[in-house]
Design a protein around this motif. Structure first.
Motif, PDB file in Angstrom:
ATOM      1  N   LYS A   1       0.840  -1.207   0.000  1.00  0.00           N
ATOM      2  CA  LYS A   1       0.000   0.000   0.000  1.00  0.00           C
ATOM      3  C   LYS A   1       0.876   1.258   0.000  1.00  0.00           C
ATOM      4  O   LYS A   1       0.630   2.217  -0.743  1.00  0.00           O
ATOM      5  CB  LYS A   1      -0.889  -0.015   1.263  1.00  0.00           C
ATOM      6  N   TRP A   2       1.924   1.235   0.820  1.00  0.00           N
ATOM      7  CA  TRP A   2       2.831   2.385   0.916  1.00  0.00           C
ATOM      8  C   TRP A   2       3.503   2.646  -0.440  1.00  0.00           C
ATOM      9  O   TRP A   2       3.616   3.789  -0.871  1.00  0.00           O
ATOM     10  CB  TRP A   2       3.880   2.122   2.006  1.00  0.00           C
TER      11      TRP A   2
ATOM     12  N   GLN B   1       2.349   1.967  -3.391  1.00  0.00           N
ATOM     13  CA  GLN B   1       1.362   2.587  -4.297  1.00  0.00           C
ATOM     14  C   GLN B   1       1.193   4.071  -3.980  1.00  0.00           C
ATOM     15  O   GLN B   1       1.166   4.911  -4.879  1.00  0.00           O
ATOM     16  CB  GLN B   1      -0.003   1.869  -4.185  1.00  0.00           C
ATOM     17  N   GLU B   2       1.104   4.378  -2.696  1.00  0.00           N
ATOM     18  CA  GLU B   2       0.927   5.792  -2.282  1.00  0.00           C
ATOM     19  C   GLU B   2       2.112   6.631  -2.717  1.00  0.00           C
ATOM     20  O   GLU B   2       1.972   7.749  -3.199  1.00  0.00           O
ATOM     21  CB  GLU B   2       0.770   5.874  -0.760  1.00  0.00           C
ATOM     22  N   GLU B   3       3.323   6.087  -2.539  1.00  0.00           N
ATOM     23  CA  GLU B   3       4.533   6.830  -2.886  1.00  0.00           C
ATOM     24  C   GLU B   3       4.615   7.051  -4.394  1.00  0.00           C
ATOM     25  O   GLU B   3       5.012   8.101  -4.857  1.00  0.00           O
ATOM     26  CB  GLU B   3       5.783   6.085  -2.402  1.00  0.00           C
TER      27      GLU B   3
ATOM     28  N   LYS C   1       2.580   9.807  -5.516  1.00  0.00           N
ATOM     29  CA  LYS C   1       3.130  11.129  -5.153  1.00  0.00           C
ATOM     30  C   LYS C   1       4.258  11.556  -6.073  1.00  0.00           C
ATOM     31  O   LYS C   1       4.595  12.729  -6.156  1.00  0.00           O
ATOM     32  CB  LYS C   1       3.675  11.062  -3.714  1.00  0.00           C
TER      33      LYS C   1
END
Ligand code: CU
Length: 272
Positions: free
Chosen positions: A255-256, A258-260, A263
Motif C-alpha cells: 500500500k505504501w 502505491q501511495e509513494e 506522489k
C-alpha cells in the motif's frame, strides 16, 4: 550493640532497593534486537561477557585466596616452579582454547553479516552531507530523508528549556519503509565523504564510501520503527543525519509503495 552497628548498612541497602524499583524504567542494555543478525550480536555480547566474568572470578579468586591462605604471618614459604613445562603448556593451551571458542561464533556471525545473497529486495543508500538518499531498485522509488527535528529545538533559540520531542534528533521527514520478514539488501555508498549507515536493532553498521558500493543486509523480524544514526564523523552536521526504518506488514508495504508512486512526479515526456 550489634543492632546499632547494623542500622546504617541496612538503611543503605533499603535505599538501594527502593531506588532500584524507581529506576526500573531505565534500561541498561543493548537495544532489543529486531533482526537475526542483531540477535546474534546480542547473544555474542552476553556470551563473551559471561566468559569474561567467569575468568575474572577464577583469576581474582585464586589470587585473593593465595594472598590470604599463604600469608607471611602464617609462615608460608613461596613455592618454586620455574621452568615447569607442564604449567607452561597449560597456561598457553587453556587461553588458546578459550579464544578460539569465542572467535568461532564471532567469525561465523561476521561472515553471515556480509552475505547479502538471496535477498528479496534491494535499496541503494547514498549518503550525502548531511542526509540520506534511498533508491528502491525493484519498486522504482527514490527519495531523500532529512532530519525532521525543528532547528529551534536543537538550538533552543526561542524556547530554552522547553521539552524536546520524544525522538529528538532521531526523526526524519521520509523514513525508509521495508516489509517484515524479507531479506533487504542495501547497496551503500556516498557522494562526498565517508558516512556510516547504522541501525543497531537491525544489526547493520556499514560505511558508505565515495566511489565504492558496499553491501549489507537485514531481515526485520518485528513490525515497528527502528532508529539509527550516521556512525562516521562526516562533518559539521554529522549529528543531524539520523536514519529511521519503518517495518510494515507485506500488505501495508504494498500500500505504501502505491501511495509513494502516486506522489512521484510523472516521467518526463520522451524525445521524439
Ligand atoms: Cu554522515
Amino acid at each position: 550493640m550489634l543492632l546499632k552497628h547494623l542500622r546504617a548498612p541496612s538503611l543503605f541497602l533499603l535505599t538501594l532497593c527502593t531506588s532500584a524499583a524507581s529506576f526500573a524504567d531505565y534500561m541498561v542494555d543493548i537495544l532489543p534486537p529486531a533482526s537475526p543478525m542483531a540477535q546474534n550480536a546480542y547473544d555474542l555480547h552476553f556470551g563473551i561477557l559471561m566468559v569474561c566474568v567467569v575468568i575474572f572470578f577464577i583469576v581474582f579468586g585464586a589470587m585473593f585466596w593465595s594472598i590470604y591462605a599463604h600469608r607471611r604471618s602464617k609462615g608460608a614459604k613461596a613455592a618454586q616452579f620455574h621452568e615447569n613445562t607442564a604449567i607452561e603448556i597449560v597456561w598457553t593451551v587453556v587461553p588458546l582454547v578459550v579464544l578460539v571458542a569465542m572467535a568461532w561464533p564471532a567469525t561465523r556471525t561476521m561472515l553471515e553479516m556480509k552475505d547479502a545473497s538471496g535477498s528479496d529486495m534491494t535499496i541503494k543508500v547514498t549518503a550525502l552531507q548531511w542526509r540520506w538518499q534511498y533508491d528502491y531498485q525493484q519498486d522504482g522509488l527514490s527519495f531523500i530523508s532529512n532530519l525532521a527535528t525543528p532547528r529551534n529545538q536543537i538550538d533552543e533559540r526561542e524556547q530554552a528549556g522547553k521539552a524536546k520531542n520524544e525522538h529528538y534528533l532521531l526523526e526524519v521527514d521520509h523514513p525508509v519503509v521495508v516489509p517484515v520478514n524479507k531479506k533487504v539488501r542495501l547497496l551503500i555508498t556516498s557522494q562526498d565523504v565517508i558516512h556510516g549507515w547504522y541501525v543497531p536493532q537491525l544489526g547493520v553498521n556499514q560505511y558508505g564510501i565515495p566511489g565504492f558500493i558496499k553491501d549489507a543486509w537485514f531481515t526485520a523480524t518485528k513490525v515497528g520503527t527502528f532508529r539509527g544514526q550516521c556512525s562516521q564523523i562526516c562533518g559539521k552536521e554529522h549529528a543531524y543525519m539520523p536514519i529511521v526504518v519503518e517495518v510494515k506488514s507485506e500488505a501495508d508495504y504494498a500500500k505504501w509503495v502505491q501511495e509513494e508512486k502516486a506522489k512521484m512526479p510523472p516521467p518526463a515526456a520522451t524525445m521524439r
